[in-house]
Design an enzyme around this catalytic site. Structure first.
Site, PDB file in Angstrom:
ATOM      1  N   HIS A  15      97.267-109.041  -1.921  1.00 59.87           N
ATOM      2  CA  HIS A  15      96.906-108.770  -3.324  1.00 59.87           C
ATOM      3  C   HIS A  15      97.858-109.432  -4.366  1.00 59.87           C
ATOM      4  CE1 HIS A  15      94.003-106.012  -1.617  1.00 59.87           C
ATOM      5  NE2 HIS A  15      95.164-104.970  -0.988  1.00 59.87           N
ATOM      6  N   ASP A  25      92.080-108.518   6.948  1.00 56.89           N
ATOM      7  CA  ASP A  25      92.404-106.976   6.444  1.00 56.89           C
ATOM      8  C   ASP A  25      91.150-106.238   5.927  1.00 56.89           C
ATOM      9  OD1 ASP A  25      95.061-105.788   5.237  1.00 56.89           O
ATOM     10  OD2 ASP A  25      93.696-105.221   3.970  1.00 56.89           O
ATOM     11  N   HIS A  71      90.719-104.761   3.348  1.00 53.90           N
ATOM     12  CA  HIS A  71      90.690-104.922   1.966  1.00 53.90           C
ATOM     13  C   HIS A  71      90.666-106.523   1.385  1.00 53.90           C
ATOM     14  CE1 HIS A  71      93.352-101.382   2.410  1.00 53.90           C
ATOM     15  NE2 HIS A  71      92.542-100.911   1.561  1.00 53.90           N
ATOM     16  N   ASP A 107      94.252-102.709   9.138  1.00 56.34           N
ATOM     17  CA  ASP A 107      93.502-101.473   8.479  1.00 56.34           C
ATOM     18  C   ASP A 107      92.020-101.460   8.475  1.00 56.34           C
ATOM     19  OD1 ASP A 107      93.506-103.696   6.776  1.00 56.34           O
ATOM     20  OD2 ASP A 107      94.509-102.443   5.154  1.00 56.34           O
TER      21      ASP A 107
HETATM   22 ZN   LIG Z   1      94.588-103.728   3.490  1.00 58.84          ZN
END
Ligand SMILES: [Zn+2]
Length: 309
Positions: free
Chosen positions: A125, A162, A164, A246
Site C-alpha cells: 500500500h 493479497d 487487498h 488474508d
Molecule cells: Zn491485505
C-alpha cells in the site's frame, strides 16, 4: 539448490500497539510454521537494512525522511489511523525492504533457487510519497528497482495475491512500462483502487476483482483466464510475489474463501512461468494475513511449493 528464507528479529520490534491486526505475533507464527523437518533444507539468511540509495530508487528523499522522523523514542506515533509506528519500526521497515534486495542478490547470483522474505511491516500500500495501510516503504518495488539498477534486469513482474489491492505498487507500475503488476483481490474493499478497468497507460497492469465470498475454484479460474496468460505473455526477467495470505477463508480482514491449497496452487503456477522465462528466478515477500493459524499454514504451503523446485 535450495530456497532461502530471509528474515530478521528486528522485524518483530515494529509494534503498532495492542489490538492492531498487523502484530509481531504474525511474524512469530510464520517463523514457527517454517521450523521442523520439512523445512530443514531452507537457507536461513539475515535480512540486511535497505540502504538509502535502494529506497530512493522508489521513494523521494522527503518520504524517507518523513517516515524515519515519525519514529518515536517511546510509545507510539500515528502516521494515519491504521499506520502506527513504535521505536522499533524504523529498523524493521529498513530490513523489510532490504530483505527483498538481498534475496534478489542471492537468487541472481545462483546461490539459492528462489526466496521467501518473512518480514514486516508489509509494503504494497505504500505510495512513493505516502505511507498508508500498515505500510511504510514499498518493499517489493524497492526490490524491483534494485534488480534493474544492479543487474540490468529490465522486465520485472510483480504478482500480488493479497486480499487487498496494492495501490502503491500499481502507482509505480503505471509510471514504468517494463514492470508488470498483476493483482487478485476482493472487490470492493480497502483501499478502493484496483478495478479491472485500471490497466495503466501502457496496459501493463492486470487487476482480477473477486466478489466477497469467492471460492478457491473461482480464484483459480479467474487467474487462469486473465492474469496468468498476461504474465506469460509479458515474459519477465524476474518474478516477484507480494504474498499476502488474508484471502484465506478464516481471515478477519478479508471476505474471500481461499485455503492453503489455493496458495500452493498459485505458487506452483508462478514457478512454472518463472521457469519458462527467467530460469526460475523468483522472490516472494510477505504482505498481509491476519488470522495467525491460517497465516502460518498458508505461508508454509507457499514455501513448500517454492521448495519443490
Ligand atoms: Zn491485505
Amino acid at each position: 539448490m535450495t530456497t532461502a528464507l530471509f528474515t530478521h528479529d528486528a522485524c518483530l520490534n515494529h509494534n503498532p500497539g495492542r489490538g492492531h491486526p498487523e502484530s509481531p505475533e504474525r511474524l512469530r507464527a510464520v517463523l514457527r510454521a517454517l521450523e521442523g523437518e520439512a523445512f530443514e533444507r531452507l537457507a536461513r539468511l539475515p535480512a540486511p537494512p535497505a540502504t538509502r540509495e535502494q529506497l530512493l530508487r522508489i521513494h523521494p528523499d522527503l518520504h524517507v525522511d518523513r517516515v524515519m522522523q515519525a519514529i518515536p523514542t517511546y510509545g507510539h506515533a500515528d502516521i494515519d489511523a491504521d499506520t502506527i509506528v513504535s521505536p522499533g519500526s524504523g529498523e524493521a521497515a529498513l530490513r523489510a525492504a532490504g530483505a527483498v534486495c538481498a534475496a534478489i542478490d542471492s537468487v541472481v547470483a545462483g546461490e539459492v533457487r528462489n526466496a521467501f522474505c518473512a518480514v514486516r511491516p508489509p509494503g504494497h500500500h505504500a505510495e512513493p510519497d505516502q505511507a498508508m495501510g500498515f505500510c511504510l516503504f514499498n518493499n517489493v518495488a524497492v526490490g524491483a528497482a534494485h534488480a534493474r539498477a544492479v543487474y540490468g534486469l529490465q522486465r520485472i513482474a510483480i504478482i500480488d495475491f493479497d486480499v487487498h489491492h496494492g495501490n502503491g505498487t500499481q502507482t509505480i507500475a503505471y509510471a514504468d512500462r517494463d514492470i508488470f503488476y498483476g493483482s487478485s483481490h476482493q472487490w470492493p474493499l480497502y483501499p478502493g483502487t484496483g478495478s479491472v478497468r485500471e490497466q495503466g497507460p501502457n496496459a501493463n497492469v492486470v487487476n482480477v476483482c473477486l466478489p466477497p465470498r469467492s471460492s478457491g475454484a473461482e480464484f483459480q479460474s479467474a487467474m487462469s483466464r486473465t492474469l496468468l496468460p498476461a504474465l506469460d505473455q509479458f515474459q519477465p526477467d524476474l518474478l516477484l510475489i507480494s504474498a499476502g495470505f488474508d484471502a484465506h477463508t478464516l481471515d478477519p480482514l478479508g471476505g474471500l474463501n481461499l485455503t492453503e491449497a489455493d496458495f500452493h496452487w498459485i505458487t506452483m503456477q508462478l514457478l512454472d512461468i518463472a521457469w519458462r522465462h527467467c530460469g526460475g528466478r523468483l522472490v516472494s515477500v510477505l504482505e498481509g494475513g491476519y488470522h495467525l493459524e491460517a497465516l502460518a499454514t498458508s505461508s508454509a504451503a507457499h514455501v513448500r511449493a517454492l521448495m519443490t523446485q
